[in-house]
Design a protein around this motif. Structure first.
Motif, short mmCIF file in Angstrom:
data_model
loop_
_atom_site.label_atom_id
_atom_site.label_comp_id
_atom_site.label_asym_id
_atom_site.label_seq_id
_atom_site.Cartn_x
_atom_site.Cartn_y
_atom_site.Cartn_z
N MET A 40 59.60 -67.77 50.91
CA MET A 40 60.78 -68.36 50.28
C MET A 40 62.03 -67.53 50.54
SD MET A 40 59.00 -69.62 46.73
CE MET A 40 60.51 -70.08 45.91
N ALA A 41 61.91 -66.21 50.46
CA ALA A 41 63.08 -65.35 50.70
C ALA A 41 63.53 -65.42 52.15
CB ALA A 41 62.75 -63.91 50.31
N SER A 42 62.59 -65.49 53.09
CA SER A 42 63.00 -65.58 54.50
C SER A 42 63.66 -66.92 54.78
CB SER A 42 61.80 -65.37 55.43
OG SER A 42 60.87 -66.42 55.29
N GLY A 43 63.20 -67.99 54.14
CA GLY A 43 63.85 -69.29 54.30
C GLY A 43 65.25 -69.29 53.71
N MET A 44 65.42 -68.67 52.55
CA MET A 44 66.74 -68.60 51.93
C MET A 44 67.68 -67.71 52.74
SD MET A 44 65.69 -68.40 47.96
CE MET A 44 66.97 -69.28 47.08
N HIS A 45 67.13 -66.65 53.32
CA HIS A 45 67.95 -65.76 54.15
C HIS A 45 68.40 -66.49 55.43
CE1 HIS A 45 69.49 -62.08 55.87
NE2 HIS A 45 68.77 -62.28 56.95
N ALA A 46 67.49 -67.24 56.04
CA ALA A 46 67.84 -67.99 57.24
C ALA A 46 68.89 -69.06 56.93
CB ALA A 46 66.59 -68.63 57.84
N GLU A 47 68.77 -69.70 55.78
CA GLU A 47 69.76 -70.70 55.38
C GLU A 47 71.11 -70.06 55.13
OE1 GLU A 47 70.52 -73.69 51.62
OE2 GLU A 47 68.46 -73.29 52.23
N TYR A 48 71.10 -68.88 54.52
CA TYR A 48 72.35 -68.16 54.27
C TYR A 48 73.01 -67.73 55.57
CZ TYR A 48 75.59 -64.76 52.27
OH TYR A 48 76.71 -64.07 51.92
N GLN A 49 72.21 -67.30 56.53
CA GLN A 49 72.75 -66.88 57.83
C GLN A 49 73.28 -68.07 58.61
OE1 GLN A 49 73.13 -63.79 59.02
NE2 GLN A 49 72.34 -62.96 57.11
N GLY A 50 72.72 -69.26 58.37
CA GLY A 50 73.14 -70.46 59.09
C GLY A 50 74.48 -71.00 58.65
N ARG A 51 74.97 -70.59 57.49
CA ARG A 51 76.27 -71.10 56.99
C ARG A 51 77.41 -70.53 57.72
NH1 ARG A 51 75.57 -70.35 50.84
NH2 ARG A 51 73.53 -71.17 50.73
N VAL A 60 76.93 -71.41 44.48
CA VAL A 60 76.36 -71.29 45.82
C VAL A 60 75.35 -70.16 45.80
CG1 VAL A 60 76.89 -70.84 48.24
CG2 VAL A 60 78.52 -72.08 46.82
N PRO A 61 74.08 -70.46 46.15
CA PRO A 61 73.08 -69.39 46.11
C PRO A 61 73.39 -68.31 47.14
CG PRO A 61 72.14 -71.40 47.02
CD PRO A 61 73.52 -71.72 46.57
N GLY A 62 73.16 -67.09 46.75
CA GLY A 62 73.44 -65.96 47.62
C GLY A 62 72.28 -65.64 48.54
N ASP A 63 72.44 -64.57 49.27
CA ASP A 63 71.43 -64.12 50.21
C ASP A 63 70.27 -63.47 49.45
OD1 ASP A 63 70.19 -63.54 52.58
OD2 ASP A 63 71.44 -61.81 53.05
N LYS A 64 69.05 -63.70 49.92
CA LYS A 64 67.86 -63.09 49.32
C LYS A 64 67.19 -62.19 50.34
CE LYS A 64 68.21 -65.40 45.50
NZ LYS A 64 68.56 -64.79 44.26
N SER A 65 66.85 -60.99 49.92
CA SER A 65 66.22 -60.01 50.80
C SER A 65 64.70 -60.17 50.74
CB SER A 65 66.61 -58.61 50.34
OG SER A 65 65.80 -57.65 50.97
N VAL A 66 64.08 -60.22 51.91
CA VAL A 66 62.62 -60.34 51.98
C VAL A 66 61.98 -59.06 51.46
CG1 VAL A 66 60.66 -60.71 53.52
CG2 VAL A 66 62.77 -61.94 53.92
N ARG A 67 62.54 -57.92 51.81
CA ARG A 67 61.99 -56.64 51.36
C ARG A 67 62.04 -56.54 49.83
NH1 ARG A 67 64.88 -52.55 54.29
NH2 ARG A 67 63.34 -52.90 55.90
N LYS A 68 63.16 -56.93 49.24
CA LYS A 68 63.29 -56.87 47.79
C LYS A 68 62.32 -57.84 47.10
CE LYS A 68 67.04 -56.58 44.46
NZ LYS A 68 68.48 -56.77 44.27
N ALA A 69 62.14 -59.03 47.69
CA ALA A 69 61.20 -60.00 47.13
C ALA A 69 59.78 -59.46 47.17
CB ALA A 69 61.29 -61.32 47.89
#
Length: 129
Positions: free
Chosen positions: A118-129, A56-65
């Motif tokens: 891409m990081a903001s999309g992955m973060h939003a998907e992670y928050q949606g779970r 399961v992919p983890g959370d991605k930080s926009v700042r870190k990206a």
């Protein structure tokens, strides 16, 4: 010479004379990565061969990206997407070899924008779970 049975009736007549049997039905082979087509409800069920859990992919930080693409350019995209980062890095190297350093003025900021999106999309998907 005429045939006593019409052509439409011939296959059914041949099937009636056949001595073969219908093979037994078997379920399809379960896909290896999905965990199979059967998901039991029992907590005692263990994973067997070909049934290993998906990563399961983890959370991605926009700042870190953004910091990684600022420091490493297109190679920093590997934080968000390995294949995307490697492809972007290879294309950037090819453009630098062919045209010199001016393509970096386009590729570097473009990779930062792509990493942020891409990081903001992955973060939003992670928050949606």
């Amino acid at each position: 010479m005429t045939n006593p049975t019409p052509d439409r009736q011939r296959p059914s007549g041949l099937m009636a004379e056949s001595s073969g049997s219908v093979p037994p039905a078997s379920p399809p082979h379960p896909p290896l990565l999905s965990g199979g087509w059967y998901h039991g409800m029992s907590p005692d069920e263990v994973l067997g061969p070909g049934r290993y859990p998906l990563h399961v992919p983890g959370d991605k930080s926009v700042r870190k990206a953004l910091l990684l693409t600022l420091g490493f350019g297109p190679a920093g995209l590997c934080y968000v997407s390995r294949s995307g980062g490697l492809i972007c890095s290879a294309l950037t190297m090819l453009a630098v070899i062919m045209f010199g350093f001016p393509p970096l003025l386009i590729a570097w900021p473009l990779s930062m924008v792509c990493a942020a999106i891409m990081a903001s999309g992955m973060h939003a998907e992670y928050q949606g779970r």
